[in-house]
Structures are given as structure tokens and as C-alpha cells.
Scaffold this motif. Structure first.
Motif, PDB file in Angstrom:
ATOM      1  N   PRO A  39       0.800  -1.232   0.000  1.00  5.32           N
ATOM      2  CA  PRO A  39       0.000   0.000   0.000  1.00  5.32           C
ATOM      3  C   PRO A  39       0.827   1.274   0.000  1.00  5.32           C
ATOM      4  CG  PRO A  39      -0.025  -1.040   2.168  1.00  5.32           C
ATOM      5  CD  PRO A  39       0.585  -2.034   1.219  1.00  5.32           C
ATOM      6  N   PHE A  40       2.141   1.174   0.276  1.00  8.36           N
ATOM      7  CA  PHE A  40       2.990   2.360   0.287  1.00  8.36           C
ATOM      8  C   PHE A  40       3.792   2.498  -1.006  1.00  8.36           C
ATOM      9  CE2 PHE A  40       2.368   1.363   4.775  1.00  8.36           C
ATOM     10  CZ  PHE A  40       1.997   2.598   5.266  1.00  8.36           C
ATOM     11  N   SER A  71       0.789   9.973 -12.182  1.00  7.14           N
ATOM     12  CA  SER A  71       1.102  10.890 -13.280  1.00  7.14           C
ATOM     13  C   SER A  71       2.570  11.275 -13.184  1.00  7.14           C
ATOM     14  CB  SER A  71       0.235  12.149 -13.186  1.00  7.14           C
ATOM     15  OG  SER A  71       0.572  12.899 -12.024  1.00  7.14           O
ATOM     16  N   TRP A  72       3.057  12.039 -14.159  1.00  5.36           N
ATOM     17  CA  TRP A  72       4.444  12.480 -14.153  1.00  5.36           C
ATOM     18  C   TRP A  72       4.768  13.314 -12.923  1.00  5.36           C
ATOM     19  CZ3 TRP A  72       9.129  11.795 -15.680  1.00  5.36           C
ATOM     20  CH2 TRP A  72      10.065  12.841 -15.615  1.00  5.36           C
ATOM     21  N   ILE A  73       3.876  14.193 -12.531  1.00  2.00           N
ATOM     22  CA  ILE A  73       4.154  15.058 -11.383  1.00  2.00           C
ATOM     23  C   ILE A  73       3.896  14.359 -10.056  1.00  2.00           C
ATOM     24  CG2 ILE A  73       3.706  17.181 -12.680  1.00  2.00           C
ATOM     25  CD1 ILE A  73       0.996  17.356 -11.317  1.00  2.00           C
ATOM     26  N   ASN A  74       3.285  13.186 -10.105  1.00  2.00           N
ATOM     27  CA  ASN A  74       3.040  12.396  -8.899  1.00  2.00           C
ATOM     28  C   ASN A  74       3.685  11.016  -9.052  1.00  2.00           C
ATOM     29  OD1 ASN A  74       1.205  14.274  -7.441  1.00  2.00           O
ATOM     30  ND2 ASN A  74      -0.079  13.948  -9.232  1.00  2.00           N
ATOM     31  N   ARG A  75       4.943  11.006  -9.418  1.00  2.00           N
ATOM     32  CA  ARG A  75       5.607   9.740  -9.752  1.00  2.00           C
ATOM     33  C   ARG A  75       6.016   8.942  -8.524  1.00  2.00           C
ATOM     34  NH1 ARG A  75      10.623  13.040 -12.165  1.00  2.00           N
ATOM     35  NH2 ARG A  75       8.905  14.480 -12.462  1.00  2.00           N
ATOM     36  N   PHE A  76       6.098   9.583  -7.359  1.00  2.00           N
ATOM     37  CA  PHE A  76       6.466   8.899  -6.129  1.00  2.00           C
ATOM     38  C   PHE A  76       5.271   8.850  -5.182  1.00  2.00           C
ATOM     39  CE2 PHE A  76      10.641  10.745  -7.405  1.00  2.00           C
ATOM     40  CZ  PHE A  76      11.302   9.544  -7.627  1.00  2.00           C
ATOM     41  N   SER A  77       5.194   7.764  -4.416  1.00  2.00           N
ATOM     42  CA  SER A  77       4.152   7.685  -3.396  1.00  2.00           C
ATOM     43  C   SER A  77       4.462   8.678  -2.274  1.00  2.00           C
ATOM     44  CB  SER A  77       4.075   6.272  -2.819  1.00  2.00           C
ATOM     45  OG  SER A  77       5.196   6.010  -1.998  1.00  2.00           O
ATOM     46  N   THR A  78       3.471   8.987  -1.455  1.00  2.00           N
ATOM     47  CA  THR A  78       3.634   9.967  -0.385  1.00  2.00           C
ATOM     48  C   THR A  78       4.695   9.518   0.607  1.00  2.00           C
ATOM     49  OG1 THR A  78       1.248  10.316  -0.614  1.00  2.00           O
ATOM     50  CG2 THR A  78       2.351  11.471   1.164  1.00  2.00           C
ATOM     51  N   GLN A  79       4.619   8.248   1.044  1.00  2.00           N
ATOM     52  CA  GLN A  79       5.616   7.735   1.984  1.00  2.00           C
ATOM     53  C   GLN A  79       7.012   7.775   1.379  1.00  2.00           C
ATOM     54  OE1 GLN A  79       5.343   6.371   5.439  1.00  2.00           O
ATOM     55  NE2 GLN A  79       7.476   6.902   5.053  1.00  2.00           N
ATOM     56  N   MET A  80       7.116   7.449   0.104  1.00  2.00           N
ATOM     57  CA  MET A  80       8.414   7.459  -0.563  1.00  2.00           C
ATOM     58  C   MET A  80       9.015   8.858  -0.584  1.00  2.00           C
ATOM     59  SD  MET A  80       9.338   5.948  -4.352  1.00  2.00           S
ATOM     60  CE  MET A  80       8.709   4.329  -3.961  1.00  2.00           C
ATOM     61  N   HIS A 107      -4.510  18.502  -8.348  1.00  2.00           N
ATOM     62  CA  HIS A 107      -5.043  18.496  -6.991  1.00  2.00           C
ATOM     63  C   HIS A 107      -4.282  17.492  -6.118  1.00  2.00           C
ATOM     64  CE1 HIS A 107      -7.996  21.101  -8.517  1.00  2.00           C
ATOM     65  NE2 HIS A 107      -8.958  20.231  -8.822  1.00  2.00           N
ATOM     66  N   ILE A 108      -3.965  16.317  -6.671  1.00  2.00           N
ATOM     67  CA  ILE A 108      -3.211  15.310  -5.924  1.00  2.00           C
ATOM     68  C   ILE A 108      -1.825  15.841  -5.569  1.00  2.00           C
ATOM     69  CG2 ILE A 108      -2.136  13.024  -6.067  1.00  2.00           C
ATOM     70  CD1 ILE A 108      -4.489  12.176  -7.841  1.00  2.00           C
ATOM     71  N   TYR A 109      -1.203  16.528  -6.509  1.00  2.00           N
ATOM     72  CA  TYR A 109       0.120  17.108  -6.264  1.00  2.00           C
ATOM     73  C   TYR A 109       0.094  18.080  -5.084  1.00  2.00           C
ATOM     74  CZ  TYR A 109       4.395  19.801  -7.031  1.00  2.00           C
ATOM     75  OH  TYR A 109       5.596  20.439  -6.859  1.00  2.00           O
ATOM     76  N   VAL A 110      -0.937  18.909  -5.018  1.00  2.00           N
ATOM     77  CA  VAL A 110      -1.066  19.864  -3.914  1.00  2.00           C
ATOM     78  C   VAL A 110      -1.254  19.134  -2.591  1.00  2.00           C
ATOM     79  CG1 VAL A 110      -2.519  21.670  -2.930  1.00  2.00           C
ATOM     80  CG2 VAL A 110      -1.939  21.733  -5.351  1.00  2.00           C
ATOM     81  N   ARG A 111      -2.073  18.091  -2.608  1.00  2.00           N
ATOM     82  CA  ARG A 111      -2.310  17.334  -1.378  1.00  2.00           C
ATOM     83  C   ARG A 111      -1.029  16.661  -0.889  1.00  2.00           C
ATOM     84  NH1 ARG A 111      -7.139  13.428  -2.705  1.00  2.00           N
ATOM     85  NH2 ARG A 111      -6.901  12.888  -0.503  1.00  2.00           N
ATOM     86  N   LYS A 112      -0.244  16.125  -1.823  1.00  2.00           N
ATOM     87  CA  LYS A 112       1.022  15.503  -1.434  1.00  2.00           C
ATOM     88  C   LYS A 112       2.003  16.531  -0.889  1.00  2.00           C
ATOM     89  CE  LYS A 112       1.176  11.370  -4.301  1.00  2.00           C
ATOM     90  NZ  LYS A 112       2.004  10.557  -5.213  1.00  2.00           N
ATOM     91  N   THR A 113       2.039  17.697  -1.514  1.00  2.00           N
ATOM     92  CA  THR A 113       2.938  18.746  -1.048  1.00  2.00           C
ATOM     93  C   THR A 113       2.563  19.189   0.365  1.00  2.00           C
ATOM     94  OG1 THR A 113       3.261  19.500  -3.334  1.00  2.00           O
ATOM     95  CG2 THR A 113       3.892  21.024  -1.591  1.00  2.00           C
ATOM     96  N   ARG A 114       1.270  19.231   0.653  1.00  2.00           N
ATOM     97  CA  ARG A 114       0.829  19.572   2.006  1.00  2.00           C
ATOM     98  C   ARG A 114       1.351  18.566   3.027  1.00  2.00           C
ATOM     99  NH1 ARG A 114      -5.533  21.005   0.789  1.00  2.00           N
ATOM    100  NH2 ARG A 114      -5.215  23.150   0.010  1.00  2.00           N
ATOM    101  N   GLU A 142      -2.809  10.423   5.567  1.00  2.00           N
ATOM    102  CA  GLU A 142      -1.833  11.144   4.762  1.00  2.00           C
ATOM    103  C   GLU A 142      -1.401  10.362   3.529  1.00  2.00           C
ATOM    104  OE1 GLU A 142       0.343  13.556   8.445  1.00  2.00           O
ATOM    105  OE2 GLU A 142       1.174  11.656   7.717  1.00  2.00           O
ATOM    106  N   ASN A 143      -1.837   9.111   3.442  1.00  2.00           N
ATOM    107  CA  ASN A 143      -1.448   8.267   2.310  1.00  2.00           C
ATOM    108  C   ASN A 143      -2.325   8.598   1.109  1.00  2.00           C
ATOM    109  OD1 ASN A 143      -0.551   6.300   0.558  1.00  2.00           O
ATOM    110  ND2 ASN A 143      -0.588   4.665   2.084  1.00  2.00           N
ATOM    111  N   ILE A 144      -1.968   9.657   0.408  1.00  2.00           N
ATOM    112  CA  ILE A 144      -2.764  10.171  -0.699  1.00  2.00           C
ATOM    113  C   ILE A 144      -2.933   9.134  -1.799  1.00  2.00           C
ATOM    114  CG2 ILE A 144      -2.987  12.043  -2.360  1.00  2.00           C
ATOM    115  CD1 ILE A 144      -3.049  12.890   0.610  1.00  2.00           C
ATOM    116  N   ASP A 145      -1.912   8.332  -2.046  1.00  2.00           N
ATOM    117  CA  ASP A 145      -1.961   7.339  -3.120  1.00  2.00           C
ATOM    118  C   ASP A 145      -3.028   6.283  -2.845  1.00  2.00           C
ATOM    119  OD1 ASP A 145       0.857   8.083  -4.487  1.00  2.00           O
ATOM    120  OD2 ASP A 145       1.003   8.128  -2.317  1.00  2.00           O
ATOM    121  N   LEU A 146      -3.040   5.778  -1.610  1.00  2.00           N
ATOM    122  CA  LEU A 146      -4.010   4.758  -1.252  1.00  2.00           C
ATOM    123  C   LEU A 146      -5.418   5.326  -1.244  1.00  2.00           C
ATOM    124  CD1 LEU A 146      -4.488   1.861  -0.375  1.00  2.00           C
ATOM    125  CD2 LEU A 146      -4.112   2.565   1.987  1.00  2.00           C
ATOM    126  N   LEU A 147      -5.582   6.537  -0.715  1.00  2.00           N
ATOM    127  CA  LEU A 147      -6.903   7.163  -0.677  1.00  2.00           C
ATOM    128  C   LEU A 147      -7.420   7.421  -2.095  1.00  2.00           C
ATOM    129  CD1 LEU A 147      -6.323   9.738   2.204  1.00  2.00           C
ATOM    130  CD2 LEU A 147      -7.595   7.589   2.322  1.00  2.00           C
TER     131      LEU A 147
END
Length: 338
Positions: free
Chosen positions: A226-227, A233-242, A296-303, A326-331
Motif C-alpha cells: 500500500p505504500f 502521473s508524471w508530477i506524482n511519480r512517487f508515493s507519499t511515503q516514498m 489536486h493530488i500534487y497539492v495534497r502531497k505537497t501539504r 496522509e497516504n494520498i496514493d491509497l486514498l
């Protein structure tokens, strides 16, 4: 004991049984022990593994503190001259463990070595071959030859006289001398998942060479964690935990300035990714406000990254494990399935 093989279990008993089947089938010429550290004893299915291989040494962790800490527990009780840290989702296809053992017996300049990863279909799995190659991927910039040249100028690839030498070893297969663990203390206990192998490689590299050998290979199945990164996408290439782990590694190894540079970059790119996408939407659909999901996902990860800002900047001790919310990818994945 020649080699202690350490495997971490987290609800993957059948994968471990398959991995052990391959180890016992192909490994010869050395004495070895297997140590399994279970990060979720209540739900890990450990009884299935112990029934199939009662001779292995089993350690129950009090809680899931991640990959690095679990491996440290295994190395602390290991009896081998060498340690092999091996992922549960791997398969050995020949006597690669003996070859690593023989190679390091001859090459005293090497502190640790790795094996090349292959997919189940037999095709090679790409991997980052230097710290700087990995760091270049952290920058969310348009893809172009000009941009690549500029980034490579600031983050060049290292040049080694030894063609087998690399910056770091992938955590799925690390064959390390006992003294590599004893002199470094093993993985940093700040990392929950990802980045721990990179950070440890930096410290191991001060003791000797880190090498990959072309004749040393294994299969990496990559189970559904799950992590794990989701490639949204290109701008979200890494998971939040990573990303949290990678930013911690940059701060530890390269200092405060390089960490702050990444933070400024991610914040400054928020208007850029929106303006760029809105311009595309306007030209393609006549409406600038549709198809902004990845932005929107990029902003959430940056937060989430900013939530860990002061803690990372000041290098406060403790486990850098993101919370479920905080696990944006899983959510995101759960939302899409609905």
C-alpha cells in the motif's frame, strides 16, 4: 556460519515460502541460516511458513516499524560471516548466493554487493545507478534535452575506475559483510519504508566499495504494497511515503540547503502545474477547469511533505511513518475503485 539470510514478513507467507523454496533448491557450497522477522505476527500467517520450514529462525516484532528496523533485528542475532537481506517477493534462480559469497571472499575492497533485478518474465528491471541519478528525478520539470543537461550539470553521475562499483544497493538484495552492520549500526531507525537502503548505502560506501555483478541476478516480483508508488502521473511519480523518506535522506546526506531547495521547488511548482494544465484544457476543451485531478493530488502531497518540514529540517529522531489519512496514493486508489 557462512551466510545469514534475513527476510521480512508482512502478511506475505506464501511469497516467503516460494522464496525459501528457491533458496533451498539452488543454494549450495555454503552453510547458511534463514531468519524471518515478522512485522505483523497477528496477521502475518507465520504458522504456514514455520510448518513448511521449521528449521528457520523466527522473530516476532512488537509492532510494524518498517523494513529497516526489522532487518536490524535480524542482523543483531545473525551468526553468519555475511548477511543477505532479501525481500519476501523475490526468487533465486541459480546459485547466486554462493557467487556473492565467493566474490567478497576474494574482493576484500568490497563491503557489500547487490544482484541485478529481473521481472518474472525474464526481462531486466531498471534501477537508479547513482545517488545523483535518483536525485534528478525529484525535480518536477518539463521533459527536454535542455532541462536534462542543466540538471545533470548540477547533479552529475559519478565516475568510478571499477566498472562494477555503484553508489548504492537496492534493498531487495543486499549481500553485506558482518562488519558493515557492526560498524554502521545498520539501517537508520528514522526510516519506515523507502530511502533506508539509499541512506545506509551512503554510510556503507565509506567502509568499502558497493558493487553489482552482471552474473548475479534474481527475480523481483514486487508485491502489492500500500505504500508503493502508484505512477498516478508524471508530477506524482512517487508515493507519499516514498517522498517523505527520500526528502529525509536528502536532508541527512546532503544537508539543509539541498533539502530546502527541494521544498522551495515543490511549492513554486504548484502554480506552474496548474497554469500549464489549464492552458492545455482551454486549448483542447475550451474549459480551463476540467481534468485537474493530478494537479489536486500534487497539492495534497505537497501539504503532507510540509507537515514533516520542521521535523525533517531539524532532523528530529523518530519513525517517519505517514498516517493513514496522509497516504494520498491509497486514498486516491480507493476513491477510484468506488
Amino acid at each position: 556460519m557462512d551466510v545469514s539470510i534475513i527476510i521480512i514478513n508482512y502478511r506475505t507467507p506464501q511469497l516467503i515460502i516460494n522464496c525459501l523454496d528457491s533458496i533451498y533448491r539452488f543454494t549450495s557450497g555454503i552453510s547458511f541460516e534463514v531468519i524471518v522477522v515478522d512485522n505483523d505476527p497477528g496477521n502475518g500467517g507465520g504458522e504456514l511458513v514455520r510448518k513448511s520450514y521449521p528449521e528457520i529462525k523466527w522473530i516476532d516484532s512488537p509492532s510494524n516499524e518498517g523494513f529497516g528496523i526489522a532487518n536490524n533485528r535480524g542482523m543483531a542475532v545473525a551468526k553468519g560471516k555475511y548477511f543477505l537481506l532479501l525481500n519476501a517477493d523475490t526468487l533465486i534462480t541459480d546459485n547466486v548466493i554462493y557467487r556473492c559469497f565467493e566474490r567478497l571472499n576474494v574482493r576484500t575492497d568490497i563491503i557489500a554487493c547487490g544482484a541485478l533485478q529481473y521481472y518474472a518474465d525474464g526481462s531486466p528491471m531498471p534501477f537508479y545507478q547513482s545517488f545523483n541519478e535518483f536525485r534528478r528525478t525529484f525535480f518536477i520539470l518539463p521533459i527536454s534535452n535542455a532541462v536534462d543537461k542543466v540538471i545533470k550539470k548540477f547533479y552529475p553521475d559519478p565516475q568510478y575506475a571499477d566498472p562494477d562499483q555503484h553508489d548504492w544497493l537496492v534493498g531487495a538484495f543486499i549481500f553485506v559483510r558482518r562488519e558493515g552492520f557492526e560498524k554502521t549500526g545498520g539501517f537508520s531507525d528514522d526510516f519506515f519504508m523507502y530511502g533506508e537502503d539509499v541512506e545506509w548505502s551512503g554510510r556503507l560506501g565509506k567502509l568499502g566499495k558497493l558493487c553489482y555483478f552482471k552474473d548475479c541476478k534474481f527475480i523481483h516480483l514486487e508485491n502489492n504494497n500500500p505504500f508503493r508508488r502508484t505512477n498516478i502521473s508524471w508530477i506524482n511519480r512517487f508515493s507519499t511515503q516514498m517522498q517523505i523518506s527520500n526528502f529525509l535522506w536528502v536532508r541527512k546526506q546532503y544537508g539543509m540547503f539541498q533539502y530546502l531547495l527541494l521544498i522551495v521547488h515543490y511549492i513554486s511548482m504548484i502554480p506552474v502545474v496548474y497554469i500549464w494544465k489549464m492552458a492545455l484544457n482551454l486549448r483542447k476543451h475550451g474549459d480551463p477547469f476540467i481534468e485537474l485531478r493530478t494537479q489536486h493530488i500534487y497539492v495534497r502531497k505537497t501539504r503532507v511533505i510540509l507537515k514533516y518540514f520542521w521535523r525533517t529540517l531539524l532532523l528530529k529522531k523518530g519513525l517517519y511513518k505517514i498516517k493513514p489519512e496522509e497516504n494520498i496514493d491509497l486514498l486516491t486508489a480507493v476513491h477510484e475503485q468506488r
